[in-house]
Design a protein around this motif. Structure first.
Motif, PDB file in Angstrom:
ATOM      1  N   GLU A   1      82.155 -21.373-101.281  1.00 41.64           N
ATOM      2  CA  GLU A   1      82.716 -20.027-101.302  1.00 41.64           C
ATOM      3  C   GLU A   1      83.922 -19.895-102.225  1.00 41.64           C
ATOM      4  O   GLU A   1      84.516 -18.812-102.329  1.00 41.64           O
ATOM      5  CB  GLU A   1      83.093 -19.606 -99.873  1.00 41.64           C
ATOM      6  CG  GLU A   1      81.880 -19.529 -98.947  1.00 41.64           C
ATOM      7  CD  GLU A   1      82.252 -19.164 -97.518  1.00 41.64           C
ATOM      8  OE1 GLU A   1      83.455 -18.941 -97.254  1.00 41.64           O
ATOM      9  OE2 GLU A   1      81.341 -19.094 -96.668  1.00 41.64           O
ATOM     10  N   ILE A   2      84.294 -20.978-102.897  1.00 41.33           N
ATOM     11  CA  ILE A   2      85.454 -20.938-103.793  1.00 41.33           C
ATOM     12  C   ILE A   2      85.203 -19.988-104.959  1.00 41.33           C
ATOM     13  O   ILE A   2      86.116 -19.311-105.437  1.00 41.33           O
ATOM     14  CB  ILE A   2      85.782 -22.350-104.317  1.00 41.33           C
ATOM     15  CG1 ILE A   2      86.253 -23.243-103.159  1.00 41.33           C
ATOM     16  CG2 ILE A   2      86.866 -22.299-105.392  1.00 41.33           C
ATOM     17  CD1 ILE A   2      87.517 -22.786-102.492  1.00 41.33           C
ATOM     18  N   ALA A   3      83.955 -19.900-105.426  1.00 39.02           N
ATOM     19  CA  ALA A   3      83.648 -19.015-106.549  1.00 39.02           C
ATOM     20  C   ALA A   3      84.015 -17.568-106.224  1.00 39.02           C
ATOM     21  O   ALA A   3      84.568 -16.847-107.061  1.00 39.02           O
ATOM     22  CB  ALA A   3      82.175 -19.121-106.925  1.00 39.02           C
ATOM     23  N   GLY A   4      83.706 -17.130-105.008  1.00 33.42           N
ATOM     24  CA  GLY A   4      84.061 -15.777-104.608  1.00 33.42           C
ATOM     25  C   GLY A   4      85.569 -15.565-104.579  1.00 33.42           C
ATOM     26  O   GLY A   4      86.061 -14.489-104.933  1.00 33.42           O
ATOM     27  N   GLU A   5      86.304 -16.584-104.175  1.00 30.91           N
ATOM     28  CA  GLU A   5      87.765 -16.498-104.171  1.00 30.91           C
ATOM     29  C   GLU A   5      88.299 -16.391-105.606  1.00 30.91           C
ATOM     30  O   GLU A   5      89.261 -15.657-105.865  1.00 30.91           O
ATOM     31  CB  GLU A   5      88.354 -17.736-103.480  1.00 30.91           C
ATOM     32  CG  GLU A   5      87.909 -17.936-102.051  1.00 30.91           C
ATOM     33  CD  GLU A   5      88.710 -17.091-101.067  1.00 30.91           C
ATOM     34  OE1 GLU A   5      89.617 -16.366-101.508  1.00 30.91           O
ATOM     35  OE2 GLU A   5      88.413 -17.174 -99.858  1.00 30.91           O
ATOM     36  N   PHE A   6      87.682 -17.113-106.531  1.00 31.15           N
ATOM     37  CA  PHE A   6      88.124 -17.067-107.933  1.00 31.15           C
ATOM     38  C   PHE A   6      87.862 -15.682-108.525  1.00 31.15           C
ATOM     39  O   PHE A   6      88.667 -15.177-109.304  1.00 31.15           O
ATOM     40  CB  PHE A   6      87.408 -18.151-108.743  1.00 31.15           C
ATOM     41  CG  PHE A   6      87.971 -18.346-110.128  1.00 31.15           C
ATOM     42  CD1 PHE A   6      89.296 -18.688-110.311  1.00 31.15           C
ATOM     43  CD2 PHE A   6      87.158 -18.210-111.243  1.00 31.15           C
ATOM     44  CE1 PHE A   6      89.820 -18.883-111.589  1.00 31.15           C
ATOM     45  CE2 PHE A   6      87.665 -18.394-112.520  1.00 31.15           C
ATOM     46  CZ  PHE A   6      89.001 -18.736-112.696  1.00 31.15           C
ATOM     47  N   VAL A   7      86.739 -15.070-108.147  1.00 34.87           N
ATOM     48  CA  VAL A   7      86.464 -13.699-108.604  1.00 34.87           C
ATOM     49  C   VAL A   7      87.548 -12.762-108.106  1.00 34.87           C
ATOM     50  O   VAL A   7      88.072 -11.925-108.857  1.00 34.87           O
ATOM     51  CB  VAL A   7      85.077 -13.233-108.121  1.00 34.87           C
ATOM     52  CG1 VAL A   7      84.879 -11.742-108.392  1.00 34.87           C
ATOM     53  CG2 VAL A   7      83.979 -14.028-108.813  1.00 34.87           C
ATOM     54  N   GLU A   8      87.914 -12.887-106.827  1.00 32.84           N
ATOM     55  CA  GLU A   8      88.969 -12.034-106.267  1.00 32.84           C
ATOM     56  C   GLU A   8      90.285 -12.260-106.994  1.00 32.84           C
ATOM     57  O   GLU A   8      91.031 -11.310-107.284  1.00 32.84           O
ATOM     58  CB  GLU A   8      89.129 -12.312-104.778  1.00 32.84           C
ATOM     59  CG  GLU A   8      90.145 -11.411-104.096  1.00 32.84           C
ATOM     60  CD  GLU A   8      90.253 -11.664-102.600  1.00 32.84           C
ATOM     61  OE1 GLU A   8      91.289 -11.270-102.011  1.00 32.84           O
ATOM     62  OE2 GLU A   8      89.315 -12.249-102.035  1.00 32.84           O
TER      63      GLU A   8
END
Length: 257
Positions: free
Chosen positions: A84-91
């Motif tokens: 789920e780190i990718a979603g955090e990077f998008v945010e």
């Protein structure tokens, strides 16, 4: 005064996260600290580069380095899961408004593929033979209508846009039965219909009526095209069928663009 184990751990993790802003913990050599820093930060960089290969290749090396270092140092992720780190990077990128607008949008475009690939969502109960006009069409949970100001599907190291085009990029992302993710371009009506299906529980006819009213036209102008579109979406598996026992559809408030 002797530091507690927790204080020692916090001092070390602060330094590893951001060595420019924090003093190194006492008693640990610089080489050893560098190894720890490379172990943790290097793994994160590799993870992000794997999740965002086009973005990674499209940004200058120093810009990518600065963004990932700042993300690692200052952004507080809400999940401990690597998937789920990718979603955090998008945010994180969406909050970096000083970056060119295509950066966050390209990251989101790449993230959607990963999100659909890893999605464990089960399709809800539905009637696959339901009437798409008089029933309430149900959009697949593995289909996502997307709208971007930038031409994300064409951005790459050899094509970096200097300004956003006049027309948005409208796309459909969906995961097929072969577990592959597919992207396709959408016409404005198709995108508007998919967004309406995603947001509101209406009969197919009511969806088309609402879209016609928003556009300021008569239903007859788009009805035939809309019916054909609903049937095509059903054939593609984007629309599953209709919601069972859904007899009181809710109508959205009308809003003209």
């Amino acid at each position: 005064m002797v530091e507690s184990l927790r204080e020692q751990q916090l001092r070390m993790t602060r330094y590893i996260r951001d060595p420019q802003a924090n003093e190194p913990p006492p008693g640990i050599g610089a080489r050893r600290l560098a190894v720890y820093r490379q172990l943790f930060f290097g793994n994160l960089q590799s993870l992000l580069a794997g999740n965002f290969p086009v973005l990674h290749a499209s940004l200058p090396g120093d810009q990518w380095q600065a963004l990932t270092e700042d993300f690692y140092a200052g952004f507080r992720c809400q999940t401990p899961l690597f998937t789920e780190i990718a979603g955090e990077f998008v945010e994180y990128l969406e909050g970096r408004t000083e970056q060119p607008g295509w950066v966050a949008e390209l990251a989101h475009y790449e993230f959607i593929e990963t999100a659909l690939l890893l999605s464990a969502k089960a399709e809800p109960a539905h009637d696959p033979e339901g009437d798409l006009l008089d029933g309430v069409p149900l959009l697949s949970s593995l289909a996502e209508p997307l709208a971007y100001a930038w031409p994300v599907s064409h951005i790459g190291p050899e094509h970096i846009p200097l300004q956003a085009p006049a027309e948005p990029t409208l796309l459909l992302a969906r995961r097929g039965t072969d577990l592959m993710v597919y992207f396709s371009r959408l016409a404005p009506l198709a995108h508007a219909l998919l967004v309406s299906l995603q947001q509101w529980q209406l009969t197919g006819r009511q969806h088309l009526q609402a879209l016609a009213e928003i556009a300021g036209i008569e239903l007859a102008v788009i009805e035939e095209q809309g019916i054909a579109l609903l049937r095509s979406l059903k054939e593609q598996g984007v629309v599953l069928g209709t919601r069972p026992n859904c007899t009181t559809p809710r109508r959205p408030p009308l809003a003209r663009p």
